[in-house]
Design a protein around this motif. Structure first.
Motif, mmCIF file in Angstrom:
data_model
loop_
_atom_site.group_PDB
_atom_site.id
_atom_site.type_symbol
_atom_site.label_atom_id
_atom_site.label_comp_id
_atom_site.label_asym_id
_atom_site.label_seq_id
_atom_site.Cartn_x
_atom_site.Cartn_y
_atom_site.Cartn_z
ATOM 1 N N ALA A 1 0.831 -1.203 0.000
ATOM 2 C CA ALA A 1 0.000 0.000 0.000
ATOM 3 C C ALA A 1 0.869 1.258 0.000
ATOM 4 C CB ALA A 1 -0.938 -0.005 1.204
ATOM 5 N N VAL B 1 -6.535 2.223 4.569
ATOM 6 C CA VAL B 1 -6.313 1.079 3.680
ATOM 7 C C VAL B 1 -6.876 -0.163 4.362
ATOM 8 C CG1 VAL B 1 -4.616 -0.290 2.426
ATOM 9 C CG2 VAL B 1 -4.175 2.127 2.870
ATOM 10 N N ILE C 1 -8.370 1.518 -0.836
ATOM 11 C CA ILE C 1 -7.779 2.728 -0.263
ATOM 12 C C ILE C 1 -8.776 3.855 -0.444
ATOM 13 C CG2 ILE C 1 -5.842 4.341 -0.321
ATOM 14 C CD1 ILE C 1 -4.196 2.130 -1.700
#
Length: 418
Positions: free
Chosen positions: A90, A123, A138
Motif C-alpha cells: 500500500a 487502507v 484505499i
C-alpha cells in the motif's frame, strides 16, 4: 496487478464499506488515529475540509470529496503474505501514484503529481466472499493536510501506471498480459462447454460456467431475451464481446457458434439438429412455419392465451443456493421497482433485487439473511406477520415485495458504526 481509481461524492459510504465489510481488515491509516470507527474516520476528513472550506469553494462548490482506489494483485503473487506485506504494498503504491506526472497530458500544472502521502486515508484488506481472493481498498481525503486538492484528471491512467510500475519492479505479470491469459482461458472453457451441449440453452450454459468457478451475469430485456452477459474470473470481469473470436460468443452469435461446433462434431446429424431462438430455448424448425390463420371461433375472441414466459434464477445466500422460476412480468416489476435506500452499509441494487425475489417466492428466512449480511435491518418487527394476502395477485404481491426489500436493506438506526 490491476489498479483502479476514481473520485466520488459519497466518501462516507466508501469509507464505511472499506472498513466495516465482513472479513475486512484495516491495514494502515494515515493522518488518522488508530482504532477509531469508520464514521469517526470520515468525520475527521470532513473536519479538515471544513477547515479549508473558503479555499475549496473559491471557484465552484467542492463536490467530489474522496478518492477511492482498488488494488488487486494476482492470487499467486501474494501467497503467504502477512499484514506487514500488504502495508508495504500500500505504501509503495501510494508513493508511485503520487509520482506519476500527467501535467502534459492534462495540460495542467497541478496534474504533475498528487499528495496522498500527506493526506488522510485508510487502507483495508478485503476477502472475496467466494474465491478468497485478496485485494486492497484505499479511501483517501480529496485534499491533503495543507488544504490542497489532489488532482483527479486522468486518475484512472494514474492508477494503472502506478500499478504497472510496481508490477515491473517486482517481476509480476503485467495486467494486460494477465488479461489476455484470462480471456484465452475463458474462451477455451466456453467453447468446451458449447461442444458438450446437445442443444443450446442459456440456463445450461450459465450453470456449466459456474461449475468451472466463474461468476456469470446474464442481462435480459423485457421479453426475457438474453441481450448481454459477463464472466468474472478472480477480481476481473469480462463482457461477452471481450471473449471469443470475432465476437462469436456474444448473445447474437453464440447460437450459430454452437451450431457450427455441433455440425463439425456430428456431421451425420446436420439435417436434424436443433437450433436456438432469441429466448435461448430449443426450436426444431429448419424452415419458417406458415402463420396459422385463425378460424371463425378464434376470430370471435376465443384464442388460447400464450403460455407465460418464465425466468429462471439461482441466488446463493450464505453458501446455500435457491433456485426458482418467476413470471417474466413479475421479474420486470421486481427489477424496476426495487430502490436503493438512502442509508445503506454495503448493499448493492442487485442485493435488494435478490431480496425482493426471495420474498416473492416465500423464502423469507433467506431474504432476511441476505439483507442482514449486507448490513441492513433484516427482519425484526418489519417482517413479523409478513406474507401474501389471500386476495393479492402476482403484480400487487411483487410490488409489495419490492418495497419491503428496500426497507430491509436500510441501515439500522442504532448499533452500527459506533
Amino acid at each position: 496487478m490491476v489498479g483502479k481509481a476514481t473520485v466520488i461524492t459519497h466518501g462516507s459510504n466508501a469509507v464505511r464499506y472499506s472498513a466495516d465489510k465482513e472479513k475486512a481488515e484495516i491495514v494502515k491509516v494515515n493522518h488518522l488515529p488508530d482504532n477509531i470507527s469508520s464514521s469517526a474516520m470520515w468525520t475527521r476528513m470532513m473536519a479538515l475540509q471544513q477547515k479549508y472550506k473558503e479555499k475549496l469553494n473559491r471557484h465552484r462548490p467542492f463536490k467530489n470529496t474522496s478518492i477511492r482506489i482498488e488494488l488487486s494483485p494476482a492470487k499467486e503473487e501474494t501467497e503467504g503474505w502477512t499484514m506487514a506485506d500488504w502495508a508495504e504494498l500500500a505504501g509503495e503504491y501510494i508513493r508511485e501514484f503520487d509520482s506519476i506526472d500527467l501535467s502534459e497530458k492534462a495540460k495542467r500544472e497541478n496534474a504533475r503529481h498528487t499528495n496522498l502521502q500527506n493526506s488522510q486515508y485508510v487502507v483495508s484488506l478485503h476477502h472475496d466472499s467466494k474465491g478468497q481472493i485478496l485485494h486492497l481498498h484505499i479511501n483517501a481525503n480529496r485534499i491533503d493536510m495543507e488544504g490542497n486538492v489532489n488532482d483527479a484528471h486522468f486518475i484512472h491512467d494514474r492508477a494503472m501506471m502506478a500499478a504497472n510500475k510496481i508490477t515491473e519492479r517486482r517481476g509480476w505479470v503485467q495486467a494486460e498480459t494477465k488479461r489476455k491469459w484470462n480471456i484465452s482461458q475463458i474462451t477455451d472453457d466456453c467453447i468446451s462447454i458449447l461442444r458438450g451441449m446437445d442443444y443450446f440453452d442459456w440456463n445450461i450454459y450459465e450453470a456449466r460456467l459456474k461449475d468451472k468457478g466463474y461468476g456469470v451475469m446474464l442481462k435480459r430485456d423485457s421479453y426475457g431475451k438474453v441481450v448481454g452477459y459477463s464472466v468474472r474470473r478472480g477480481n476481473s470481469t469480462y463482457k461477452s464481446s471481450d471473449i471469443g473470436h470475432s465476437r462469436n460468443l456474444t448473445p447474437s452469435r453464440i447460437g450459430r457458434t454452437w451450431l457450427r461446433l455441433y455440425v463439425d462434431q456430428y456431421p451425420e446429424k446436420a439435417l436434424h439438429i436443433q437450433s436456438v431462438n432469441p429466448t435461448g430455448t430449443r426450436s426444431s424448425a429448419p424452415k419458417p412455419a406458415r402463420p396459422v390463420q385463425p378460424n371463425r371461433q378464434q376470430a370471435a375472441g376465443s384464442i388460447t392465451a400464450p403460455k407465460a414466459i418464465k425466468c429462471h434464477h439461482d441466488i446463493e445466500v450464505e453458501g446455500k443456493r435457491y433456485s426458482f422460476d418467476i413470471p417474466q412480468e413479475v421479474e420486470s416489476i421486481l427489477l424496476k421497482e426495487t430502490a436503493m435506500p438512502d442509508d445503506v452499509l454495503w448493499s448493492t441494487l442487485e442485493d435488494v433485487q435478490h431480496t425482493a425475489m426471495l420474498l416473492f417466492v416465500n423464502y423469507l428466512d433467506a431474504a432476511t439473511t441476505l439483507s442482514d449480511s449486507c448490513g441492513g435491518g433484516g427482519g425484526g418487527s418489519d417482517t413479523s406477520g409478513w406474507g401474501r394476502d389471500d386476495n393479492e395477485d402476482d403484480i400487487e404481491w411483487a410490488r409489495r415485495c419490492a418495497r419491503m426489500a428496500s426497507r430491509m436493506h436500510r441501515r439500522p438506526s442504532r448499533g452500527i458504526g459506533r
